[in-house]
Design a protein around this motif. Sequence first.
Motif, PDB file in Angstrom:
ATOM      1  N   LEU A 182     137.087  34.107 102.642  1.00 36.25           N
ATOM      2  CA  LEU A 182     138.305  34.237 103.466  1.00 36.25           C
ATOM      3  C   LEU A 182     138.935  35.623 103.266  1.00 36.25           C
ATOM      4  N   GLU A 183     138.773  36.181 102.076  1.00 35.42           N
ATOM      5  CA  GLU A 183     139.303  37.532 101.820  1.00 35.42           C
ATOM      6  C   GLU A 183     138.440  38.596 102.478  1.00 35.42           C
ATOM      7  N   LEU A 184     137.206  38.229 102.839  1.00 34.48           N
ATOM      8  CA  LEU A 184     136.292  39.184 103.477  1.00 34.48           C
ATOM      9  C   LEU A 184     136.316  39.049 104.996  1.00 34.48           C
ATOM     10  N   GLY A 185     137.185  38.169 105.511  1.00 37.18           N
ATOM     11  CA  GLY A 185     137.327  38.074 106.966  1.00 37.18           C
ATOM     12  C   GLY A 185     136.880  36.758 107.580  1.00 37.18           C
ATOM     13  N   ALA A 186     136.318  35.850 106.777  1.00 37.46           N
ATOM     14  CA  ALA A 186     135.905  34.548 107.342  1.00 37.46           C
ATOM     15  C   ALA A 186     137.146  33.733 107.716  1.00 37.46           C
ATOM     16  N   ASP A 187     136.972  32.821 108.675  1.00 35.61           N
ATOM     17  CA  ASP A 187     138.076  31.957 109.109  1.00 35.61           C
ATOM     18  C   ASP A 187     138.030  30.610 108.399  1.00 35.61           C
ATOM     19  N   LEU A 188     136.803  30.152 108.129  1.00 33.62           N
ATOM     20  CA  LEU A 188     136.627  28.879 107.430  1.00 33.62           C
ATOM     21  C   LEU A 188     135.569  29.064 106.348  1.00 33.62           C
ATOM     22  N   VAL A 189     135.799  28.459 105.198  1.00 36.32           N
ATOM     23  CA  VAL A 189     134.777  28.462 104.162  1.00 36.32           C
ATOM     24  C   VAL A 189     134.493  27.001 103.816  1.00 36.32           C
ATOM     25  N   LEU A 190     133.233  26.704 103.565  1.00 39.84           N
ATOM     26  CA  LEU A 190     132.903  25.324 103.203  1.00 39.84           C
ATOM     27  C   LEU A 190     131.999  25.311 101.982  1.00 39.84           C
ATOM     28  N   HIS A 191     131.956  24.141 101.353  1.00 36.91           N
ATOM     29  CA  HIS A 191     131.097  23.945 100.177  1.00 36.91           C
ATOM     30  C   HIS A 191     130.469  22.577 100.238  1.00 36.91           C
ATOM     31  N   SER A 192     129.256  22.487  99.706  1.00 34.06           N
ATOM     32  CA  SER A 192     128.799  21.197  99.249  1.00 34.06           C
ATOM     33  C   SER A 192     129.423  21.072  97.860  1.00 34.06           C
ATOM     34  N   GLY A 193     130.455  20.240  97.748  1.00 39.84           N
ATOM     35  CA  GLY A 193     131.125  20.046  96.455  1.00 39.84           C
ATOM     36  C   GLY A 193     130.214  19.350  95.458  1.00 39.84           C
ATOM     37  N   THR A 194     129.122  18.814  95.964  1.00 36.79           N
ATOM     38  CA  THR A 194     128.115  18.141  95.147  1.00 36.79           C
ATOM     39  C   THR A 194     127.457  19.104  94.156  1.00 36.79           C
ATOM     40  N   LYS A 195     127.503  20.386  94.446  1.00 38.99           N
ATOM     41  CA  LYS A 195     126.727  21.372  93.705  1.00 38.99           C
ATOM     42  C   LYS A 195     127.557  21.989  92.570  1.00 38.99           C
ATOM     43  N   PHE A 196     127.748  23.297  92.564  1.00 41.06           N
ATOM     44  CA  PHE A 196     128.420  23.922  91.416  1.00 41.06           C
ATOM     45  C   PHE A 196     129.842  23.404  91.183  1.00 41.06           C
TER      46      PHE A 196
END
Length: 363
Positions: A182-196
């Motif tokens: 988001l600091e680099l210009g993305a509007d949405l960030v997502l994660h598989s919370g299952t992982k790290f």
Amino acid sequence: MTVDMTTFLAQLGNRSDQATGAVSAPIYLSTTYAHPELGQSTGYDYTRTKNPTRELLESGLATLENGARGIVTSSGMSAIALIFELFPSGSEFLVSRDLYGGSYRFFEELQARQIAYFHYFNTLNELEEQISPTIAAVFLETPTNPLMTEIDVSAVAEIAHQVNALLIVDNTFLTPLRQKPLELGADLVLHSGTKFLTGHNDILAGVIIAKEVSLGERLTYLANTTGPTLSSFDCWLFIRSLKTLPLRFERQEQNAKEIAAFLKHQPAIKDVLYPGVGGMISLRLKEAVKVRSFLKELSIFTFAESLGGVESLITYPTTQTHADIPKEVRESYGLTPDLLRLSIGIENSQDLIADLTQALSHI
Ligand SMILES: *Cc1c(COP(=O)(O)O)cnc(C)c1O
């Protein structure tokens, strides 16, 4: 007082329950909440709409990614599916070619039902060639899965925003500890919370963070409407897991650096794909036929799908995570049958290297 992420995460949930002083945040299992009288609410009505445990986790994750709103869902895939509810039917998307097989399968499914249309890019040049005002959003992973190619998020944001397309970044591999899209210009960030983010191979979860309140509110509305929200017990486990994220990730990354350096000098290995950051490494064996015996000989690394947990895993993308990508497509961009993906855990790095050494010597 602004504090480091490590401090913020260790303290997550502490002081949230003033009434009892609970240091570990309570789990609110109640699905429904009493109204003091007609026309009044405590702020909580029904758990699909809002739940105190989930709210705490969502605001913590929003802070971590430096966004306005966080939404936590039942899996990484349900987070991705929720994002695609934002767009009108028939929208077009540009997507990084190398990506999680489940995301590819979902995009193919939407396209088969004529709900959305997808175009793929390998390089920034290919992105620029295909960008047009008909593109609703650009979707990417970086580093890519499993080829570990890094994509310049700021450059993509600039290209996407020229045609008013949104930029959506899957940040599962690096987490906000190493990359804040988001600091680099993305509007949405997502994660598989299952992982790290949860990191113990025991919770299935997804995360979306919106940079702007308006998009965040729209996603919250859609989450309440379609119901992919995470249960409060899993939200609590997620909060507990986040407290050790920096410790786990630093150890996984340090181990990965040592292992990547070791792998580079092994005669049975053709290529080591490691971007120098994070806990994920891919490698190519010189002989693809040796994949089977290599997997069999390993005794600490577990042959299993998934990644980011404290236990080291080894995955064969061709038959596991990326099996739903047609063979010709996979092989056209380098996902070849000699490729294996390692998710490095928190074990002692010398033990992990010894395991790889003995397995390589037996194949
Ligand atoms: C695992 C994964 C997903 C899907 O998440 P689930 O929690 O398994 O539904 C999406 N993107 C990436 C990069 C992943 O590794």
